[in-house]
Design a protein around this motif. Structure first.
Motif, PDB file in Angstrom:
ATOM      1  N   MET A   1      21.862  65.588  99.177  1.00  0.00           N
ATOM      2  CA  MET A   1      21.818  67.027  99.408  1.00  0.00           C
ATOM      3  C   MET A   1      22.541  67.804  98.316  1.00  0.00           C
ATOM      4  SD  MET A   1      19.761  67.669 101.669  1.00  0.00           S
ATOM      5  CE  MET A   1      20.031  69.432 101.511  1.00  0.00           C
ATOM      6  N   VAL A   2      23.563  67.225  97.713  1.00  0.00           N
ATOM      7  CA  VAL A   2      24.211  67.893  96.583  1.00  0.00           C
ATOM      8  C   VAL A   2      23.228  67.989  95.415  1.00  0.00           C
ATOM      9  CG1 VAL A   2      26.049  67.757  94.854  1.00  0.00           C
ATOM     10  CG2 VAL A   2      26.552  67.234  97.246  1.00  0.00           C
ATOM     11  N   ARG A   3      22.488  66.918  95.183  1.00  0.00           N
ATOM     12  CA  ARG A   3      21.511  66.932  94.086  1.00  0.00           C
ATOM     13  C   ARG A   3      20.354  67.877  94.398  1.00  0.00           C
ATOM     14  NH1 ARG A   3      22.174  61.391  94.827  1.00  0.00           N
ATOM     15  NH2 ARG A   3      19.930  60.983  95.076  1.00  0.00           N
ATOM     16  N   VAL A   4      19.921  67.910  95.666  1.00  0.00           N
ATOM     17  CA  VAL A   4      18.886  68.868  96.069  1.00  0.00           C
ATOM     18  C   VAL A   4      19.343  70.297  95.792  1.00  0.00           C
ATOM     19  CG1 VAL A   4      17.766  69.908  98.092  1.00  0.00           C
ATOM     20  CG2 VAL A   4      17.733  67.436  97.798  1.00  0.00           C
ATOM     21  N   ASN A   5      20.561  70.620  96.203  1.00  0.00           N
ATOM     22  CA  ASN A   5      21.055  71.986  96.028  1.00  0.00           C
ATOM     23  C   ASN A   5      21.376  72.307  94.577  1.00  0.00           C
ATOM     24  OD1 ASN A   5      20.740  72.917  98.645  1.00  0.00           O
ATOM     25  ND2 ASN A   5      22.713  72.133  99.308  1.00  0.00           N
ATOM     26  N   THR A   6      21.627  71.267  93.779  1.00  0.00           N
ATOM     27  CA  THR A   6      21.764  71.487  92.342  1.00  0.00           C
ATOM     28  C   THR A   6      20.430  71.946  91.762  1.00  0.00           C
ATOM     29  OG1 THR A   6      23.508  69.822  92.158  1.00  0.00           O
ATOM     30  CG2 THR A   6      22.337  70.412  90.137  1.00  0.00           C
ATOM     31  N   ALA A   7      19.355  71.292  92.186  1.00  0.00           N
ATOM     32  CA  ALA A   7      18.023  71.711  91.736  1.00  0.00           C
ATOM     33  C   ALA A   7      17.737  73.137  92.169  1.00  0.00           C
ATOM     34  CB  ALA A   7      16.964  70.763  92.283  1.00  0.00           C
TER      35      ALA A   7
ATOM     36  N   GLU B   1      13.022  64.266  97.884  1.00  0.00           N
ATOM     37  CA  GLU B   1      13.361  65.666  98.128  1.00  0.00           C
ATOM     38  C   GLU B   1      14.056  66.282  96.913  1.00  0.00           C
ATOM     39  OE1 GLU B   1      13.054  69.069 100.505  1.00  0.00           O
ATOM     40  OE2 GLU B   1      12.057  67.121 100.506  1.00  0.00           O
ATOM     41  N   VAL B   2      14.835  65.482  96.198  1.00  0.00           N
ATOM     42  CA  VAL B   2      15.456  65.960  94.957  1.00  0.00           C
ATOM     43  C   VAL B   2      14.365  66.275  93.942  1.00  0.00           C
ATOM     44  CG1 VAL B   2      17.031  65.409  93.066  1.00  0.00           C
ATOM     45  CG2 VAL B   2      17.547  64.615  95.385  1.00  0.00           C
ATOM     46  N   LYS B   3      13.414  65.362  93.803  1.00  0.00           N
ATOM     47  CA  LYS B   3      12.309  65.571  92.861  1.00  0.00           C
ATOM     48  C   LYS B   3      11.478  66.798  93.246  1.00  0.00           C
ATOM     49  CE  LYS B   3      11.246  61.079  93.206  1.00  0.00           C
ATOM     50  NZ  LYS B   3      10.620  59.756  93.004  1.00  0.00           N
TER      51      LYS B   3
ATOM     52  N   VAL C   1      24.423  66.893  89.190  1.00  0.00           N
ATOM     53  CA  VAL C   1      23.157  66.136  89.123  1.00  0.00           C
ATOM     54  C   VAL C   1      23.400  64.646  89.322  1.00  0.00           C
ATOM     55  CG1 VAL C   1      21.919  67.768  87.635  1.00  0.00           C
ATOM     56  CG2 VAL C   1      23.239  65.909  86.603  1.00  0.00           C
ATOM     57  N   LEU C   2      24.639  64.212  89.138  1.00  0.00           N
ATOM     58  CA  LEU C   2      24.991  62.797  89.274  1.00  0.00           C
ATOM     59  C   LEU C   2      25.708  62.495  90.585  1.00  0.00           C
ATOM     60  CD1 LEU C   2      26.358  62.294  85.640  1.00  0.00           C
ATOM     61  CD2 LEU C   2      24.066  61.720  86.494  1.00  0.00           C
TER      62      LEU C   2
ATOM     63  N   TYR D   1      26.943  72.574 100.328  1.00  0.00           N
ATOM     64  CA  TYR D   1      26.941  74.014 100.608  1.00  0.00           C
ATOM     65  C   TYR D   1      27.592  74.789  99.463  1.00  0.00           C
ATOM     66  CZ  TYR D   1      25.051  74.195 105.342  1.00  0.00           C
ATOM     67  OH  TYR D   1      24.210  74.159 106.432  1.00  0.00           O
ATOM     68  N   ALA D   2      28.605  74.237  98.856  1.00  0.00           N
ATOM     69  CA  ALA D   2      29.280  74.927  97.755  1.00  0.00           C
ATOM     70  C   ALA D   2      28.355  75.093  96.560  1.00  0.00           C
ATOM     71  CB  ALA D   2      30.543  74.169  97.355  1.00  0.00           C
ATOM     72  N   VAL D   3      27.591  74.053  96.236  1.00  0.00           N
ATOM     73  CA  VAL D   3      26.638  74.150  95.122  1.00  0.00           C
ATOM     74  C   VAL D   3      25.580  75.200  95.423  1.00  0.00           C
ATOM     75  CG1 VAL D   3      24.833  72.921  93.851  1.00  0.00           C
ATOM     76  CG2 VAL D   3      26.999  71.790  94.335  1.00  0.00           C
ATOM     77  N   SER D   4      25.036  75.156  96.639  1.00  0.00           N
ATOM     78  CA  SER D   4      24.031  76.137  97.032  1.00  0.00           C
ATOM     79  C   SER D   4      24.576  77.553  96.947  1.00  0.00           C
ATOM     80  CB  SER D   4      23.549  75.851  98.456  1.00  0.00           C
ATOM     81  OG  SER D   4      22.658  76.843  98.899  1.00  0.00           O
TER      82      SER D   4
END
Length: 288
Positions: free
Chosen positions: A147-153, A178-180, A141-142, A113-116
């Protein structure tokens, strides 16, 4: 053609509407009390109402809750800080809070949520925080959390900055579909184009996740990469087709798609995207 909504999606929408109705007229103190409700979706709807109403009291509450020993309150705090109206001082403090939560919180959902929310704040500020977002994304990204990687995208999609491309390529090569998918969306919405991006999209053509495959098909067609031609022919021969896939045949400019488009016309009749694509490809064919 439009995608048919599933019964599951309709039920989710009905529940969301029910919670929205429940929260919309509640006074502030009742909404704050709901932040501790056992039902997280109801708590999130209460947080959304508080976020929309705004004000210094809610901002201070969210900033304080970001240090709570209860992870749920930290999640809701991060959510509220993402889009609530802030003055310059409040924004500076809130961005630092979100940055720290995204990098250091022990809870994956809090980091997510913080990344988003950091992305939402950057979207509102346009390119003001681009460098800070890129710095954050170098680490997220790492992150071990999908979900952190998804929200990073998602966060990297909010404004165009070619320095994002190496990070998005990492996400396009992620192990999780989902990340892709979201990385491909970020690439497409900002119209990035490099040979490596195209090669990543070609690999996504074999994805089981339809949304990721869809983004790859649209992306390759708009970049006039004819490696997608046979995939488009296959997709446009199905019982259910999508307007966007018909539309991008004009971008691709491959006249070998004309017979397939004629079949679509016979099966579904005429519509704007189809008429335009047929006209464009027939014009290209006349010049051969």
């Amino acid at each position: 053609m439009m995608m048919v909504r599933s019964a599951y999606d309709k039920k989710k929408d009905d529940i969301h509407f029910e919670y929205w109705q429940r929260c919309r007229y509640l006074p502030e103190d009742k909404l704050i009390a709901l932040l501790d409700h056992d039902n997280f979706k109801l708590s999130l709807e209460a947080a959304a109402s508080l976020q929309l109403r705004g004000g210094s009291k809610i901002i201070r509450l969210a900033q304080m809750d970001s240090f709570s020993n209860r992870y749920k309150r930290r999640v809701l705090a991060a959510f509220i800080l993402g889009q609530i109206k802030l003055n310059a001082k409040e924004e500076k403090i809130s961005l630092k809070i979100l940055y720290d939560l995204a990098l250091n919180d022990q809870s994956a959902i809090v980091r997510s949520y913080a990344v988003s929310s950091f992305g939402h704040r950057c979207e509102k500020a346009k390119k003001k925080y681009a460098d800070t977002l890129l710095s954050l994304a170098q680490s997220t990204v790492l992150d071990k959390s999908v979900m952190v990687r998804v929200n990073t995208a998602f966060a990297l999609s909010v404004f165009k900055n070619r320095a994002s491309i190496p990070l998005l390529i990492k996400l396009l090569k992620d192990t999780h579909s989902e990340v892709k998918n979201w990385a491909a969306f970020a690439v497409n919405v900002n119209n990035y184009d490099t040979p490596e991006i195209r090669n990543c999209f070609v690999l996504l053509l074999d994805e089981k996740n339809f949304e990721a495959r869809f983004e790859a098909i649209i992306g390759l067609a708009k970049r006039q990469d004819k490696r997608v031609t046979q995939i488009l022919i296959h997709e446009l021969s199905q019982e259910r087709i999508y307007d966007e896939m018909v539309e991008v045949t004009a971008y691709l400019g491959d006249v070998s798609l004309l017979p397939t488009l004629y079949q679509v016309k016979d099966k579904f009749g005429t519509f704007k995207e189809l008429n335009t694509s047929i006209k464009v490809l027939e014009h290209l064919k006349s010049k051969l």
